[in-house]
Design a protein around this motif. Structure first.
Motif, PDB file in Angstrom:
ATOM      1  N   ALA A 114      26.343  41.115   8.321  1.00 31.17           N
ATOM      2  CA  ALA A 114      25.676  42.277   8.932  1.00 31.17           C
ATOM      3  C   ALA A 114      25.377  43.367   7.910  1.00 31.17           C
ATOM      4  O   ALA A 114      24.373  44.079   8.016  1.00 31.17           O
ATOM      5  CB  ALA A 114      26.548  42.842  10.059  1.00 31.17           C
ATOM      6  N   TRP A 120      18.141  40.206  12.137  1.00 32.85           N
ATOM      7  CA  TRP A 120      18.849  39.034  12.662  1.00 32.85           C
ATOM      8  C   TRP A 120      17.877  38.024  13.275  1.00 32.85           C
ATOM      9  O   TRP A 120      18.285  37.055  13.901  1.00 32.85           O
ATOM     10  CB  TRP A 120      19.885  39.477  13.697  1.00 32.85           C
ATOM     11  N   ILE A 123      18.380  34.298  12.069  1.00 26.57           N
ATOM     12  CA  ILE A 123      19.775  33.941  11.831  1.00 26.57           C
ATOM     13  C   ILE A 123      20.373  33.278  13.069  1.00 26.57           C
ATOM     14  O   ILE A 123      20.213  33.766  14.187  1.00 26.57           O
ATOM     15  CB  ILE A 123      20.617  35.184  11.469  1.00 26.57           C
ATOM     16  N   LEU A 155      28.583  41.675  17.926  1.00 26.43           N
ATOM     17  CA  LEU A 155      27.172  41.964  17.609  1.00 26.43           C
ATOM     18  C   LEU A 155      26.668  43.121  18.473  1.00 26.43           C
ATOM     19  O   LEU A 155      25.949  43.998  18.002  1.00 26.43           O
ATOM     20  CB  LEU A 155      26.306  40.726  17.863  1.00 26.43           C
ATOM     21  N   VAL A 159      25.828  45.788  16.004  1.00 29.47           N
ATOM     22  CA  VAL A 159      24.415  45.628  15.624  1.00 29.47           C
ATOM     23  C   VAL A 159      23.554  46.181  16.757  1.00 29.47           C
ATOM     24  O   VAL A 159      23.074  47.302  16.677  1.00 29.47           O
ATOM     25  CB  VAL A 159      24.067  44.156  15.311  1.00 29.47           C
ATOM     26  N   VAL A 163      20.203  42.112  19.763  1.00 30.82           N
ATOM     27  CA  VAL A 163      20.597  41.063  18.817  1.00 30.82           C
ATOM     28  C   VAL A 163      21.708  40.208  19.423  1.00 30.82           C
ATOM     29  O   VAL A 163      21.712  38.979  19.307  1.00 30.82           O
ATOM     30  CB  VAL A 163      21.035  41.683  17.469  1.00 30.82           C
ATOM     31  N   THR A 167      20.752  36.287  19.664  1.00 27.74           N
ATOM     32  CA  THR A 167      21.259  35.438  18.575  1.00 27.74           C
ATOM     33  C   THR A 167      21.974  34.211  19.128  1.00 27.74           C
ATOM     34  O   THR A 167      22.856  34.315  19.979  1.00 27.74           O
ATOM     35  CB  THR A 167      22.217  36.247  17.672  1.00 27.74           C
TER      36      THR A 167
END
Ligand SMILES: O=C[C@H](O)COP(=O)(O)O
Length: 218
Positions: A114, A120, A123, A155, A159, A163, A167
């Motif tokens: 991160a 992201w 990923i 996350l 984040v 995300v 993700t």
């Protein structure tokens, strides 16, 4: 889409919110007998081979080669900057699990990614407990789900909520045709990173179908 993994080529086929990981062994072995340490020369070679994904942080890179979190994070960022997708591996060793440090270790590794990646979007996170890789000792669905949910929550907190929900978090470590269905039923398990069972055609098909069935049901 292809990515080098040891002497294997990994094909990742995103299916909506679910990722299916297919592993194909391509001869001649010597050409592919390298792990995806992502320096400039390596990226050039990977692109020449048509690879689209790399897997920084895989167990051997961390625990055999000795790459640290920061180096792995930089590799991931560099791969992204060169247009490659990243399967960001996180793991804990058996003694770390037994000491109750699984989340601490996984979050530390996750933070290193991160801290370095600009986005992201390309990923996928792979949770691969070291004690489960190639040992036949798979994480139970609850053990895997617990970590996957914690990673998604991390996350979200660190984040963003977007995300966290977008993700894909895949599980690796002794996945086979007999355990993939129960693992795939877990809410936060979006697919698998498969090693040994990828060499067994019909069994591998069972693994793939366990994930695609989930996607159809969703
Ligand atoms: O990348 C693959 C993983 O290391 C898992 O390997 P395995 O399925 O043989 O345990």
């Amino acid at each position: 889409m292809l990515s080098i993994h040891g002497d294997q080529v990994v094909t990742v086929q995103p299916v909506s919110s679910v990722v299916v990981v297919l592993v194909l062994v391509l001869p001649p072995k010597p050409v592919f007998k390298l792990f995806a340490s992502v320096d400039a020369k390596c990226v050039e070679q990977l692109k020449d081979l048509g690879c689209k994904w790399v897997i920084p942080g895989h167990s051997e890179r961390r625990h055999v080669i000795g790459e640290d979190d920061q180096f792995i994070g930089k590799n991931a960022a560099y791969a992204l900057s060169e247009g490659l997708g990243v399967i960001a591996c996180i793991d804990e060793k058996l003694d770390e699990r037994e000491a109750g440090k699984t989340f601490d270790v996984c979050f530390k590794e996750l933070k290193a990614f991160a801290d370095t990646v600009p986005s992201w979007e390309n990923i996928v996170i792979a949770y691969e407990p070291v004690w489960a890789i190639g040992t036949g000792k798979v994480a139970t669905p609850l053990q895997a789900q617990e970590v996957h949910a914690a990673v998604r929550d991390w996350l979200k907190t660190n984040v963003s909520a977007d995300v966290a929900s977008a993700t894909r978090i895949i599980y690796g470590g002794s996945v086979n045709g007999g355990n993939s269905a129960e693992l795939a039923k877990q809410e936060d398990i979006d697919g698998f990173l498969v090693g040994g069972a990828s060499l067994k055609g019909p069994e591998f098909a069972t693994i793939v179908n366990s994930v695609t069935s989930k996607q159809v049901a969703a």
